[in-house]
Design a protein around this motif. Sequence first.
Motif: not given
Length: 309
Positions: A122-131, A153-162
Motif C-alpha cells: 500500500i502506498v499511503n499519503k497519495s495526497e502529498l506532493p512527494g507521491a 491511497l490516502s487513509a484520510k480519504n474514504e473513497p480511496t480506501v475502498a
Amino acid sequence: MSDAIETPARVTESFGRRVIVETTDGARMPAELFGKRLTCVCGDEVTIRAPSQSSGDVAKVVSVAPRRSLFARTNSRGRTEPLAANLSLIIVIIAPNPEPDLFIADRYLAGAALAGISGALIVNKSELPGAEDPTFQARVQDYERAGYPVLRLSAKNEPTVAPVRELLVNQSAMLVGQSGVGKSTLTNRLAPESERATRSLSDSTGEGRHTTVSTALFRLSSGGELIDSPGVRDYAPPPVEDAMVQVGWPEILKLAPECKFNNCLHLREPGCAVLAALAQKTLSARRYESYKRLLNIMRGLAPEYERRR
C-alpha cells in the motif's frame, strides 16, 4: 462457572504472559498463559479455561492450536521472535513521507513469502506532493512488475480506501511498515472501533514516532480480519539457507529455472538468467541489491559452522 469448563478462543492482543482473547460468541476478556512453557501471539487459536465466579481470577490459556502460518522476525539478539499467527496476507505500507526504506519493505515481503503468506503493498499519503516524484513512482512500479498487488491511497480519504476493504475480504491480514506511514490511521478507517492512537511525524527529524505499542486483531464489518502492529526501524526474517532467500523475490524466482545451474544463487555464476536480466535492465537493480543484502544478513545469522566463506 467451574474451572473445568474450557472453550475455544482467539488471541486478539498479546502482552507477554497476558493476552486479550475473543470467544466464539464475540466476547473479549483478559487471560493469562497457564504454564511456563506455553507461548502465544496475536492471531493464535487457543483453548481457555474460564475462571470460577468466586475466585476473582482471570481466564487461563491452557493450549494453543497448530498454526496455519507464523510470521516472525529476528530480534536484536539474533533470536526468532514470533509476531502473529494464522495470517494469510502481509500488507506493507510505505509513504513518500517519512522517506521510505524500501529495503525494509523488501524484507517484510520476503519474510511473508518465506512463511507461506501472500504479500501486498500500500502506498499511503497519495495526497502529498512527494507521491508524484518520478523516482518514488519508479520504485513503486518495481513492485508492480515483480507481481505484487499495489494500492495507492490516502487513509484520510474514504473513497480511496475502498479497494483495501475489497482486498481484505476473507483474509487475515497484518499491516506492517515504518513508523509514521499511517498504519494506525488506516486501521482506524477500516475498523473504527479500534481507536488506535495516531501522531504526526517528528518536526525535528521527519521520522515517524511509535504510537502503536501492541499488536492487535480487529474483525472488519466489510469482511476479513486486520492486525495492526507497531512501527519499526528495521526488520529481518528468521534465518534460512542461502537457496531459500530467493523465495522472497518473485521476479528472481521466476527467472531461476532458466539458470544454467539448478543451485544458482544469482551472484557470479555463469549462465545465470537473473544476472542476464540485470544486465538487460529488465530486472530492478535496487531490488536485486536488496536480495543480496538479505542473503548476507542470513549468512551472518547462521551458526558459524554453516556460514559460506
